[in-house]
Scaffold this active site. Structure first.
Site, short mmCIF file in Angstrom:
data_model
loop_
_atom_site.label_atom_id
_atom_site.label_comp_id
_atom_site.label_asym_id
_atom_site.label_seq_id
_atom_site.Cartn_x
_atom_site.Cartn_y
_atom_site.Cartn_z
N GLU A 177 -9.61 -1.46 -7.38
CA GLU A 177 -9.18 -0.27 -6.18
C GLU A 177 -8.78 -1.42 -4.88
O GLU A 177 -9.60 -2.06 -4.19
CB GLU A 177 -10.34 0.22 -5.45
CG GLU A 177 -10.02 1.13 -4.28
CD GLU A 177 -11.40 2.08 -3.66
OE1 GLU A 177 -12.45 1.85 -4.51
OE2 GLU A 177 -11.02 2.84 -3.09
N LYS A 219 -6.88 1.99 -8.75
CA LYS A 219 -7.16 3.24 -7.64
C LYS A 219 -6.52 2.71 -6.50
O LYS A 219 -7.17 2.17 -5.79
CB LYS A 219 -8.71 3.34 -7.79
CG LYS A 219 -9.14 4.08 -6.54
CD LYS A 219 -10.49 4.37 -6.75
CE LYS A 219 -11.19 5.34 -5.65
NZ LYS A 219 -12.48 5.80 -5.84
P1 13P Z 1 -12.14 8.29 -0.42
O1 13P Z 1 -11.61 9.15 -1.22
O2 13P Z 1 -13.25 9.09 0.68
O3 13P Z 1 -11.37 7.17 0.31
O4 13P Z 1 -13.14 7.32 -1.26
C1 13P Z 1 -13.00 6.70 -2.33
C2 13P Z 1 -13.40 5.57 -2.63
O5 13P Z 1 -14.27 5.22 -3.61
C3 13P Z 1 -13.38 4.50 -1.52
O6 13P Z 1 -13.95 3.36 -2.28
#
Ligand code: 13P
Length: 344
Positions: A177, A219
């Site tokens: 991510e 992600k």
């Molecule tokens: P949000 O969808 O609230 O941005 O959170 C996703 C997430 O896992 C942040 O690390």
């Protein structure tokens, strides 16, 4: 490394138009969200809220995997059933956030570096024994005057890649991510440019450090104008810019891309994911899915407010958002769904 098992788990996480539910807020983040609604910031309240989520009826019809936090993966329902068992019995794959947070980066004002690599091999082994089959690590990239810097991008990409190889060694699918934040006045084009550079940097590191791309989930953020940018593009323009950026930077070997919501409203996040699937689904090498926290949880949290009597309506709100996002993966989401009309 069991390559086939990793590939199977990664594919399962984005199969059947389902997506991930991020419920891995750290205690400080969870407490901040509770405080805004007057909910006590205690272990007890956090446990009750997480029980509400994992016991939501029919959640497994729309959610493939749930990302837990260290406190949560060790918790149980009131009746003593471990959350991991509740989730698994619902057909949902348990996952775990393993980074220890984004900290101020030395000599890089306004930028963050994510920590958590020390001792990670042992922690992954423990989480795997507890039933986790995938993991998450979030890097945070801010957009502003003169940032992001190359130093920040490279340090974060290298940490993501080191985390990802350790995960695969332990048999866990890494959710990778890199989040370009929405905060700021920057235009959509600037977000696209930064996101493209971030993704190229990340995939270069993943390749260099021998990450098996068929066994990861990416992600990313959607490509969006900054929150305070005066020009806010329409849903279709966001969909086009996001997909164009991903096509340039994400190898076809990656099975799935599961977006974070990043502070968008639930409705907008669903509408934008829907537009991407309507316009491009049949032409893409990877699945376009979701891994939302706020865009799935927020309405439920606001209804619950820490009160037992509100559990049922909160669960209904949670499953509603999950259903909207499954519909968005199919390109079948519409604003009418928000009024309770249409096939949920
Ligand atoms: P949000 O969808 O609230 O941005 O959170 C996703 C997430 O896992 C942040 O690390």
């Amino acid at each position: 490394m069991n390559t086939q098992a990793l590939m199977d788990t990664a594919r399962a996480l984005v199969a059947d138009d389902k997506g991930l539910l991020a419920m891995d807020e750290s205690n400080p983040t969870c407490n901040k969200r509770f405080a805004k609604l007057g909910i006590p910031q205690t272990v007890k309240a956090r446990r009750s809220y997480r029980e509400l989520i994992v016991t939501t009826p029919a959640l497994g019809e729309c959610i493939s995997g749930a990302i837990l936090y260290d406190e949560t993966i060790r918790q149980q329902k009131k009746d003593g059933t471990p959350f991991v068992k509740v989730i698994t019995d619902a057909g949902i794959i348990p996952g775990i956030k393993v980074d220890t947070g984004a900290k101020d980066m030395a000599a890089h004002p306004g930028e963050k570096i994510t920590e958590g690599l020390d001792g990670l091999r042992d922690r992954l082994k423990e989480y795997s024994q507890m039933g986790a089959r995938f993991a998450k690590w979030r890097a945070v990239i801010a957009v502003g005057d003169g940032i992001p810097s190359r130093g920040c991008l490279e340090a974060n990409a290298q940490a993501l890649a080191r985390y990802a190889t350790l995960c695969q060694e332990a048999g866990l699918v890494p959710v990778v991510e890199p989040e370009v934040l929405m905060d700021g006045e920057h235009a959509l084009e600037r977000c696209r440019e930064v996101t493209e550079e971030v993704l190229h940097t990340v995939f270069h590191q993943l390749y260099t450090q021998r990450v098996m791309l068929e066994g990861i989930i990416l992600k990313p953020n959607m490509v969006l104008p900054g929150l305070t940018c005066p020009k806010q593009e329409a849903v279709d323009e966001v969909a086009d810019a996001t997909v164009k950026c991903l096509l340039r930077a994400v190898p076809a070997a990656v099975p799935g891309i599961a977006f974070l919501s990043g502070g968008q409203s639930g409705e907008l996040a669903s509408a934008r994911l829907n537009a991407m699937n309507v316009r491009f689904k049949s032409r893409l090498p990877w699945q376009l899915a979701f891994s939302f926290a706020r865009a799935i949880q927020q309405p439920a949290l606001e209804i619950w407010k820490g009160k037992e009597a509100n559990v049922l309506p909160a669960q209904q709100a949670l499953v509603h958002r999950a259903k909207c996002n499954r519909a968005a993966r199919r390109g079948e989401y519409s604003a009418a769904m928000e009024r309770g009309v249409g096939t949920l």
